[in-house]
Design a protein around this motif. Structure first.
Motif, short mmCIF file in Angstrom:
data_model
loop_
_atom_site.label_atom_id
_atom_site.label_comp_id
_atom_site.label_asym_id
_atom_site.label_seq_id
_atom_site.Cartn_x
_atom_site.Cartn_y
_atom_site.Cartn_z
N ASN A 21 41.93 34.27 35.06
CA ASN A 21 43.38 34.17 35.09
C ASN A 21 44.04 35.01 34.01
OD1 ASN A 21 42.53 32.50 33.02
ND2 ASN A 21 44.11 30.99 33.35
N LEU A 22 43.28 35.58 33.07
CA LEU A 22 43.83 36.49 32.08
C LEU A 22 43.72 37.95 32.51
CD1 LEU A 22 42.65 34.99 28.67
CD2 LEU A 22 44.87 34.76 29.79
N CYS A 23 43.08 38.20 33.64
CA CYS A 23 42.90 39.56 34.12
C CYS A 23 44.16 40.02 34.86
CB CYS A 23 41.70 39.63 35.06
SG CYS A 23 41.37 41.30 35.65
N LYS A 24 44.52 41.28 34.67
CA LYS A 24 45.70 41.84 35.32
C LYS A 24 45.57 41.83 36.84
CE LYS A 24 46.71 45.03 31.58
NZ LYS A 24 46.76 46.44 31.19
N SER A 25 44.37 41.88 37.37
CA SER A 25 44.16 41.98 38.81
C SER A 25 43.68 40.68 39.44
CB SER A 25 43.14 43.08 39.10
OG SER A 25 43.58 44.30 38.58
N SER A 26 43.93 39.56 38.81
CA SER A 26 43.40 38.30 39.33
C SER A 26 43.94 37.95 40.71
CB SER A 26 43.67 37.16 38.35
OG SER A 26 45.05 36.96 38.20
N MET A 37 37.11 44.42 36.78
CA MET A 37 36.24 44.43 35.60
C MET A 37 34.89 45.05 35.97
SD MET A 37 36.25 43.26 32.33
CE MET A 37 37.27 41.82 32.24
N THR A 38 34.34 44.65 37.11
CA THR A 38 33.07 45.20 37.58
C THR A 38 33.21 46.70 37.84
OG1 THR A 38 32.52 43.10 38.62
CG2 THR A 38 31.28 45.01 39.33
N ASN A 76 33.66 45.54 25.70
CA ASN A 76 34.81 45.12 24.88
C ASN A 76 36.08 45.85 25.29
OD1 ASN A 76 33.27 43.32 23.43
ND2 ASN A 76 32.80 44.80 21.81
N ARG A 77 35.97 47.15 25.60
CA ARG A 77 37.12 47.93 26.04
C ARG A 77 37.63 47.42 27.39
NH1 ARG A 77 35.14 53.07 26.89
NH2 ARG A 77 34.64 53.13 24.70
N ALA A 78 36.72 47.07 28.28
CA ALA A 78 37.12 46.54 29.59
C ALA A 78 37.89 45.24 29.44
CB ALA A 78 35.88 46.33 30.47
N ILE A 79 37.43 44.38 28.56
CA ILE A 79 38.12 43.10 28.32
C ILE A 79 39.51 43.35 27.75
CG2 ILE A 79 38.09 41.02 26.91
CD1 ILE A 79 35.02 40.99 27.32
N ARG A 80 39.60 44.27 26.80
CA ARG A 80 40.93 44.57 26.21
C ARG A 80 41.88 45.17 27.24
NH1 ARG A 80 37.95 46.84 22.00
NH2 ARG A 80 38.53 48.90 22.71
N LEU A 81 41.39 46.10 28.05
CA LEU A 81 42.25 46.77 29.02
C LEU A 81 42.67 45.87 30.18
CD1 LEU A 81 40.53 50.27 29.25
CD2 LEU A 81 42.72 49.73 28.20
N ARG A 82 41.81 44.95 30.58
CA ARG A 82 42.11 44.08 31.72
C ARG A 82 42.93 42.87 31.31
NH1 ARG A 82 42.63 46.91 35.13
NH2 ARG A 82 43.24 45.07 36.25
N ASN A 83 43.08 42.61 30.03
CA ASN A 83 43.74 41.40 29.55
C ASN A 83 45.26 41.48 29.77
OD1 ASN A 83 44.57 39.11 28.16
ND2 ASN A 83 43.19 39.47 26.45
N VAL A 84 45.81 40.41 30.34
CA VAL A 84 47.25 40.32 30.62
C VAL A 84 48.05 40.36 29.34
CG1 VAL A 84 49.05 38.79 31.51
CG2 VAL A 84 46.95 39.08 32.79
N ASN A 85 47.53 39.78 28.28
CA ASN A 85 48.25 39.65 27.01
C ASN A 85 48.16 40.90 26.13
OD1 ASN A 85 48.96 37.01 27.66
ND2 ASN A 85 46.99 36.28 26.93
N ARG A 86 47.63 41.97 26.67
CA ARG A 86 47.44 43.18 25.87
C ARG A 86 48.81 43.79 25.54
NH1 ARG A 86 46.39 48.84 27.62
NH2 ARG A 86 45.69 49.89 25.75
N ASN A 87 49.01 44.08 24.28
CA ASN A 87 50.25 44.74 23.83
C ASN A 87 50.06 46.24 23.84
OD1 ASN A 87 51.47 42.27 23.30
ND2 ASN A 87 50.63 42.20 21.24
N ARG A 88 51.10 46.94 24.21
CA ARG A 88 51.04 48.42 24.19
C ARG A 88 51.73 48.95 22.98
NH1 ARG A 88 50.14 51.33 29.37
NH2 ARG A 88 49.11 49.78 30.60
#
Length: 88
Positions: A21-26, A37-38, A76-88
């Motif tokens: 549920n934290l993934c941008k593409s959920s 993510m895969t 780790n980069r995949a988790i950061r990039l896919r995270n909804v809460n990621r700040n730009r």
């Protein structure tokens, strides 16, 4: 969409879980079939496998000792990039 599902990422014998549920593409995931993510990890690393264990998506990454650090960085980069809460 699976609110409480977590995707499990296994590198050799170590595992980390990421809440779907934290993934941008959920919403487009379709239960793991179209998991972004895969897709991200498998485009950057060799020997990446996807398995659905007991209704839990599992990404399995096989790596030798020389490329473990690279594999950890990609995960780790995949988790950061896919995270909804990621700040730009």
């Amino acid at each position: 969409m699976f609110i409480d599902r977590k995707i499990k990422i296994t590198l050799n014998d170590k595992s980390v879980e990421f809440p779907c549920n934290l993934c941008k593409s959920s919403k487009e995931c379709m239960g793991g079939v179209l998991c972004k993510m895969t897709e991200y990890i498998s485009n950057r690393l060799p020997e990446v496998y996807f398995k659905l264990d007991q209704n839990q998506p599992n990404i399995i990454v096989k790596s030798d000792n020389d490329s473990v650090i690279k594999a950890q960085n990609v995960i780790n980069r995949a988790i950061r990039l896919r995270n909804v809460n990621r700040n730009r």
